[in-house]
Design an enzyme around this catalytic site. Structure first.
Site, short mmCIF file in Angstrom:
data_model
loop_
_atom_site.label_atom_id
_atom_site.label_comp_id
_atom_site.label_asym_id
_atom_site.label_seq_id
_atom_site.Cartn_x
_atom_site.Cartn_y
_atom_site.Cartn_z
CD GLU A 1 -8.72 0.68 8.03
OE1 GLU A 1 -8.75 -0.24 8.87
OE2 GLU A 1 -7.96 1.66 8.13
CG ASN B 1 -8.86 -1.91 12.22
OD1 ASN B 1 -7.91 -2.53 11.73
ND2 ASN B 1 -9.34 -0.81 11.66
CG ASP C 1 -0.31 -0.54 2.48
OD1 ASP C 1 0.94 -0.53 2.56
OD2 ASP C 1 -1.03 -0.96 3.39
CG HIS D 1 -5.79 -2.48 9.03
ND1 HIS D 1 -5.91 -1.21 9.55
CD2 HIS D 1 -4.46 -2.75 9.08
CE1 HIS D 1 -4.72 -0.76 9.89
NE2 HIS D 1 -3.82 -1.68 9.61
C1 F6R Z 1 1.51 -1.73 6.17
C2 F6R Z 1 0.16 -2.26 6.24
C3 F6R Z 1 -0.60 -2.35 7.51
C4 F6R Z 1 0.24 -2.66 8.74
C5 F6R Z 1 -0.63 -2.61 10.00
C6 F6R Z 1 0.19 -2.83 11.25
O1 F6R Z 1 1.99 -1.77 4.84
O2 F6R Z 1 -0.35 -2.60 5.23
O3 F6R Z 1 -1.61 -3.32 7.37
O4 F6R Z 1 0.82 -3.91 8.60
O5 F6R Z 1 -1.27 -1.37 10.07
O6 F6R Z 1 1.04 -1.73 11.42
P1 F6R Z 1 2.21 -1.75 12.51
O7 F6R Z 1 3.16 -2.78 12.05
O8 F6R Z 1 2.79 -0.38 12.45
O9 F6R Z 1 1.57 -2.08 13.81
#
Ligand code: F6R
Length: 245
Positions: free
Chosen positions: A143, A136, A67, A138
């Site tokens: 989301e 959450n 992303d 994701h």
């Molecule tokens: C990042 C992504 C997100 C993260 C998730 C956890 O490219 O796609 O899904 O993996 O938000 O983020 P952290 O690792 O910062 O807790």
């Protein structure tokens, strides 16, 4: 799903790096799916250390990131392109032309979504996708409520995601409210998935993933439909959960 429990973040990072290195050595032209955020930073550090010490080569590797924030160019320190260059690509022998991240500043975002989805398909798909998980549930920036059939698309970030990611910005107002992300079906097409989970704030998400139903209200639950998922989670995230998988 196979769950590997490790002591802490450091061990998770080392174990994940060993896993990735083994795959790269077995298949030097591997297509890797990569994530950003706090979770894989230690893994990338271990990959760099290994590259410097043992010379594991990434010259033939192609990467696809999950992303990118809408509105941020690759020169912006908060963009995921900048993150990947800074945290990994600048320190290994990868060919930058083979590192792919959706554009956050495309003139036409629908077109960019198609381009990215087709690009992955044209390369024969991702062989090994690294994932983190949001509190959450994701995955990527898919989301809760995102269709399991979704392909690369534009999303409005959940307030909880904006708050969680504000730690990387100087002010919460600077966190973009939209992103472009691989869809859930894009992620599921990967031949293999490695999910990394660390820390207290991921405990509930991991519990729900391992014990809850498969439902679009909890995007990561779709991983149970994939035949080849490995989870590396630290003790704090696993806590004393019963694992039913
Ligand atoms: C990042 C992504 C997100 C993260 C998730 C956890 O490219 O796609 O899904 O993996 O938000 O983020 P952290 O690792 O910062 O807790």
């Amino acid at each position: 799903m196979r769950v590997i429990e490790v002591k802490d973040y450091q061990q998770m990072s080392n174990r994940a790096a060993e896993y990735i290195i083994q795959k790269v050595v077995q298949n030097p032209s591997i297509k890797l799916g990569l994530a950003t955020g706090g979770t894989p930073m230690g893994t990338y550090k271990s990959l760099i250390e290994d590259h410097q010490k043992n010379g594991t080569s990434y010259q033939k590797v192609t990467t696809f990131n999950l992303d990118e924030y809408i509105g941020l160019s690759g020169n912006n320190k908060n963009s995921y392109r900048y993150f990947m260059n800074d945290q990994l690509f600048n320190h290994i022998d990868i060919n930058k032309a083979k590192t792919n991240i959706p554009s956050g500043i495309a003139a036409d975002f629908q077109e960019e979504c198609h381009r990215y989805e087709n690009l992955i398909a044209r390369h024969g798909g991702v062989d090994l996708q690294i994932l983190g998980i949001g509190a959450n549930g994701h995955i990527g920036f898919n989301e809760p409520g995102t269709s399991f059939r979704s392909t690369t698309h534009i999303v409005n970030l959940a307030d909880s995601t904006i708050q969680a990611n504000a730690r990387f910005f100087s002010r919460i107002e600077e966190v973009p409210t939209q992103a472009i992300t691989m869809g859930i079906s894009t992620i599921l097409k990967s031949k293999e998935i490695l999910l990394l989970v660390s820390g207290e704030q991921k405990k509930d998400a991991l519990f729900r993933l391992l014990n809850g139903e498969i439902n679009e209200s909890f995007p990561a639950s779709v991983l149970k439909n994939h035949p080849y998922v490995t989870i590396i989670a630290d003790k704090v995230a696993i806590a004393d959960l019963k694992v039913n998988c």
